[in-house]
Design an enzyme around this catalytic site. Structure first.
Site, PDB file in Angstrom:
ATOM      1  CB  SER A 158      36.513 -22.071  94.334  1.00 23.56           C
ATOM      2  OG  SER A 158      36.880 -20.831  93.855  1.00 23.56           O
ATOM      3  CG  HIS A 170      42.315 -22.203  95.790  1.00 23.30           C
ATOM      4  ND1 HIS A 170      41.760 -22.254  97.045  1.00 23.30           N
ATOM      5  CD2 HIS A 170      41.450 -21.471  95.038  1.00 23.30           C
ATOM      6  CE1 HIS A 170      40.616 -21.596  97.046  1.00 23.30           C
ATOM      7  NE2 HIS A 170      40.414 -21.105  95.848  1.00 23.30           N
ATOM      8  CG  ASN A 176      37.239 -21.880  98.974  1.00 24.57           C
ATOM      9  OD1 ASN A 176      37.350 -20.820  99.607  1.00 24.57           O
ATOM     10  ND2 ASN A 176      37.450 -21.963  97.671  1.00 24.57           N
TER      11      ASN A 176
END
Ligand code: 3HC
Ligand code: NAD
Length: 309
Positions: free
Chosen positions: A144, A165, A215
């Site tokens: 992440s 991801h 993220n």
């Protein structure tokens, strides 16, 4: 289709002809993400070996995959429940499990890691895998927040290493971020991109920067919600309702933090804060630290900000 070409263009010319066609996949880590990726890969005709630390964990992973497949089948085969059952059995046949990566890595086209968000543990794993897997095998991490370059540094195949991801819940979320480091070859990038498309996902290309795209934007927002609550400026319930009804998010930031896992949230923010301690977006949260210390990691442990039965 224009969507893909626009986002995926890279600065060097393509040599897709030599990219590896990924058929056999080893996925290390059978938690929320690994099990979800295994499910989607198996559903799209790939042969998958799911690896975790114990048979008990793997049993739980396969049970989770079965439960999720039932939800998918209920919709996909709404009129034909027998065809749905057949689909589930066919997908499950594509998944085998192992407690040792050595069982599958030697015959894998891709080894994808979805274990705990810890650089040293990921490096140790890939260092070992590097000796087990043949030369053509591509390695990828579902991290992440950690630099792919740092994870890849424990191997001698930086050119065949990239980031893939995925998003939670993997069967529902269409996006995959495909990350090339400066050392990732075009062939490897193409293989990972084609694999993402073969899974039915929509890939975007990302630089190897902290948090990639999603993220880097999402985690500071979620942390800011915690800090707002800690300052006494809103209850977690009100903040969640506000962001769902006022900003159109499917989950509020506290619900989403529980869904992601509070341990993962803490690993991400601690790692970024260590590297950039003066950035207020990366400041730690006492409430998050307390819940993690109490083992309240969110939905996966039955309690986080909220309780789950
Ligand atoms: C931190 C990391 O690095 C990056 C990340 O992953 S960040 C997190 C990204 N993820 C998100 O932002 C998720 C936000 N939430 C959502 O999109 C939605 O709430 C959601 C798709 C999870 C669930 O949808 P929602 O309508 O809210 O709830 P729910 O009624 O439970 O689900 C609707 C349908 O979705 C499907 N579904 C949901 N989860 C599923 C799963 N795990 N497997 C299969 N199907 C699923 C089912 O068909 C379900 O219908 P069912 O209940 O009849 O089976
Ligand atoms: N949770 C999310 O929303 C999300 C989304 C995208 C990416 N990620 C990343 O994916 C990875 C996994 O996250 P998760 O939410 O699935 O975690 P999780 O806690 O649900 O699962 C991790 C699994 O890895 C296993 N594991 C740990 N060390 C191992 C090792 N050395 N060998 C084999 N198995 C090992 C654990 O037993 C566990 O089953 C992390 O890097 C995380 O940052 C998480």
């Amino acid at each position: 289709m224009a969507f893909f070409t626009h986002h995926i263009s890279r600065s060097f010319s393509s040599s897709a002809a030599r990219s590896v066609v990924i058929k056999n996949v080893t996925i290390i880590g059978g938690g929320q993400m690994g099990a979800g990726i295994a499910q989607v890969a198996a559903s799209t005709g790939h042969t998958v070996t799911l690896v975790d630390m114990s048979e008990d964990i793997l049993k739980k992973s396969v049970k989770g995959i079965e439960g999720s497949l039932k939800r998918v089948a209920k919709k996909k085969f709404a009129e034909k429940p027998e065809a749905g059952e057949e689909f589930i059995q066919k997908v499950l046949q594509n998944v085998s499990t192992a407690t040792d990566p050595a069982a599958a890595a030697p015959t894998s086209d891709l080894v994808l890691e979805a274990i705990v968000e810890n650089l040293k543990v990921k490096q140790d794993l890939f260092g070992r895998l590097d000796k087990l897997a043949p030369a053509h095998t591509i390695f990828a991490s579902n991290t992440s927040s950690l630099p792919i370059t740092d994870i890849a540094s424990s191997t001698s195949r930086q050119d065949r290493f990239g980031g893939l991801h995925f998003f939670n819940p993997v069967p529902m979320m269409k996006l995959v971020e495909v990350i090339a480091t400066p050392a990732t070859s075009q062939e490897t990038f193409d293989s990972l991109l084609n694999f993402s498309k073969a899974l039915g996902k929509a890939p975007v290309s990302c630089k190897d920067t902290p948090g990639f795209i999603v993220n880097r934007l999402l985690v500071p927002y979620m942390m800011e919600a915690l800090r707002l609550h800690e300052r006494g400026h809103g209850s977690k319930e009100d903040i969640d309702v506000a962001m769902k009804l006022g900003a159109g998010y499917p989950m509020g930031p506290f619900e989403l933090s529980d869904y992601v896992g509070l341990d993962t949230m803490k690993f991400i923010i601690d790692g970024w804060s260590e590297k950039d301690p003066d950035n207020p977006l990366f400041a730690p949260s006492e409430l998050l630290n307390k819940l993690v210390a109490e083992g309240k990691l969110g939905k996966k442990t039955g309690e986080g900000f909220y309780k789950y039965k």
